[in-house]
Design an enzyme around this catalytic site. Sequence first.
Site, short mmCIF file in Angstrom:
data_model
loop_
_atom_site.label_atom_id
_atom_site.label_comp_id
_atom_site.label_asym_id
_atom_site.label_seq_id
_atom_site.Cartn_x
_atom_site.Cartn_y
_atom_site.Cartn_z
N GLY A 1 -9.35 9.95 3.13
CA GLY A 1 -9.58 9.20 4.35
C GLY A 1 -8.47 8.20 4.58
CB CYS A 2 -8.65 4.64 5.53
SG CYS A 2 -7.67 3.15 5.43
CG PHE A 3 -2.61 6.12 4.89
CD1 PHE A 3 -2.80 4.95 5.61
CD2 PHE A 3 -1.73 7.07 5.40
CE1 PHE A 3 -2.13 4.71 6.80
CE2 PHE A 3 -1.05 6.85 6.60
CZ PHE A 3 -1.26 5.66 7.30
CB THR B 1 -6.12 6.61 -0.45
OG1 THR B 1 -7.08 7.17 0.43
CG2 THR B 1 -5.84 7.58 -1.58
#
Length: 211
Positions: A51-53, A56
């Site tokens: 998902g949202c880097f 991450t």
Amino acid sequence: MTFLPKDPNSMRTPTVILAVVGIAACSAATPDQAPAQTPQNRQANMVIATGCFWCTESDFDKVPGVLATTSGYIGGNTANPTYEQVSAGGTGHIEAVRVIYDPSRVSYATLARHALRTSDPTDGGGQFCDRGDQYRPAIFFGDASERKTAVAATAEAAKALGKPIATDILPRTRFFSAEGYHQNYYTKNPLRYRYYRLSCGRDARIKELWG
């Protein structure tokens, strides 16, 4: 839908990118090569998508043995994609993070397992509040051994959750680093990052799934 340039100091939302007067122009993403492995410089690298880097990067920077992380895009057909292009959908790219790690301290298998347990691997339509194929979860492999390891990790996750796993296992293709303001966003803008992560429901869903 028209996507406006994203302000590096703005909060991320799943459906629209907010523009703020005075935003600095950002350069397009550029292809990035990982450091070569040498006996003096033992490094390995992998690419994962949860998902949202921003999130991450934050999750993987905490893992002992991880040396560096880079937010970027992978899997699409558009050369030098920008954030606006990828987030709007249609380029085929996925928001992802390249993880540089010391294989004497942490393994590909451990990192693949970490990716599954810091995401919702049962959701193939995006992650948390970020919806669309560009936010789908994936583990990328560079050879047959890594593919086998990733398959084993997803099988373990399916058994633990008692549910089918939607995380893709994909061959690693060209990785493009994201614009500079995305890199280490969680350290540059901690309050905005924490608000985004909380409002997106990421940690609540992970706790619900994994305890």
